[in-house]
Motif scaffolding. Structure first.
Motif: not given
Ligand SMILES: [Zn+2]
Length: 244
Positions: A86-89, A145-147, A149-151
């Motif tokens: 799953f991405d973005d939480g 982790s998906h970073t 700040t999502h850049p």
């Protein structure tokens, strides 16, 4: 008789060559929101809880083994390995968590990976620290982790913040190692891979298709993933996971 023997030998050799050529294919699926769609954002990034439950039940009923990246090596030992991510939480990923818990049996341990954006933890529609801790403690969810700040990572300069600090922040919340990074927008290049390697064992793109080992350079940092969408039917889902 001799002819039959030759034919038999020929078929035997053919069979062996085919077996040797068969490279294991492992589907890695990516979801975003698990919720009914109410008109906010892109519809295809939603999967209804009803459909998600049908998909996960399908995996349970057909002998799949759901793995997380800590157990990457197990893919060679288990029956029908598959990775659910799953991405973005999003907060609505709690719906997914509830469904996975509901489907859990002695034989079926439906584990999944949530890739969260560390600076967004606790925001209005995102998972909170307490949510993440609870999910990690359940043993069903690996929080990765998906970073920060999502850049678009192909355009950033502050690697330490996006990669190292986001990893450390998540580890502090769950008390468990963060070893995998999903690239925002699936974007990566040589520099991104080089930086990711400093802190992570795995990097995930959104290039569709199952994983099949080819031995290319930096392969663990270029994992493909297939989107499951709002419009994905159960039949299409079956085709995605039924890799030969
Ligand atoms: Zn994202």
């Amino acid at each position: 008789m001799k002819k039959f023997l030759l034919l038999f030998l020929f078929l035997l050799i053919l069979g062996r060559t085919e077996a040797a050529a068969a490279v294991q294919k492992v589907p890695i699926l990516v979801y975003h929101s698990i919720e009914e769609y109410h008109g906010h954002g892109s519809k295809e990034l939603y999967v209804t809880p009803e459909n998600f439950e049908k998909q996960m039940s399908y995996l349970r009923n057909h002998g799949y083994t759901l793995l997380t990246f800590e157990h990457w090596q197990d893919r060679k030992k288990v029956n029908k390995p598959i990775f659910i991510t799953f991405d973005d939480g999003y907060k609505n990923n709690l719906n997914a968590f509830a469904i996975l818990q509901k489907l859990k049996t002695e034989q079926y341990k439906p584990t999944a990976t949530m890739f969260v954006i560390s600076d967004f933890i606790g925001n209005a529609n995102r998972l909170s620290k307490a949510d993440l801790k609870k999910m990690a403690d359940s043993g069903l969810i690996s929080v990765q982790s998906h970073t920060a700040t999502h850049p678009d990572l192909t355009k950033v300069k502050n690697w330490t913040y996006e990669l190292k600090e986001s990893k450390e922040k998540i580890q502090k919340i769950t008390g468990k190692p963060v070893i995998a990074l999903s690239y925002p927008y699936g974007n990566s290049d040589e520099q991104v891979v080089k930086e990711t390697k400093k802190y992570y064992l795995f990097g995930l793109t959104t290039t569709p298709g199952p994983f099949s080992e080819t031995g290319i350079k930096d392969e663990p940092y270029l994992f493909p993933r297939t989107y499951v969408k709002y419009s994905t039917t159960l039949k299409e889902f079956m085709q995605v996971v039924e890799v030969k």
